[in-house]
Design an enzyme around this catalytic site. Sequence first.
Site, PDB file in Angstrom:
ATOM      1  CG  ASP A  46      -2.029   1.051   1.125  1.00  0.00           C
ATOM      2  OD1 ASP A  46      -2.431   1.403  -0.008  1.00  0.00           O
ATOM      3  OD2 ASP A  46      -2.475   1.541   2.179  1.00  0.00           O
ATOM      4  CG  ASP A  95      -1.137   4.141   6.832  1.00  0.00           C
ATOM      5  OD1 ASP A  95      -1.189   4.256   8.071  1.00  0.00           O
ATOM      6  OD2 ASP A  95      -1.572   5.008   6.056  1.00  0.00           O
TER       7      ASP A  95
END
Length: 236
Positions: A174, A191
């Site tokens: 991501d 993240d």
Amino acid sequence: MAKKFRERFKTLNDVFDQFTIRNIFVLSSKDHFVEGTLSPLSIGKEANIFTAAAKDGGRRVVIKIYRLETCDFNSMYSYISPDPRYSGLKKRPREIIFAWCQREYRNLLVSREAGVKAPLPLAFLKNILVMTQVGEDAPAQKMKDDVPKKPQQFFREIIEDIKKLYHYGYVHSDLSKFNILNLGQHPVLIDFSQMVPMNAPNAYEYLKRDIENVADFFRRLGVKIDNEKVYKEIVA
């Protein structure tokens, strides 16, 4: 105590329900942070991010609270179900969120073991993750908001971290201008909930996507990048 939390954050819909408030109190009571010092930092696609004072008086911590009602459960499940570490997970919304939060905690630990610059996870409980704040006096900004002064060098450091993850057996999955912080002109990856082992389905496609997303940002800053060459360098 729960009532105080509810009053303080009653304007933040879908975040501070009674369940979450109770878990915040449990985490604060275990000395992970000072409960009355939560301050909003940002809102992500799945979670709300806050900072808070550490009880030991050290660097502030970051508290990531996954929203229980507005998360995209189907998208989460599509990433987590092929992960061999979560092969028995049932398709139940809350179980998916709790596993997603635990997964980010585990992935952060793995990333730091691999030598990647990332926040240090401190604790998790259900839908709440506590980790160190990146930046001492103030939180480091995302690289899209604090554009690197030396983009070529910054890009190379990101690729080195991607390479470290790959050779440790993982891919972030991501990476983008939204998930990389600029700390003193050096990247810090964040993240990690979507990070998967390289033996998971589509792992190599995720790796190529990470390269493309990062390369797209730096091309706009004038860096010449050959995606295929970078990919071959990483997997060599």
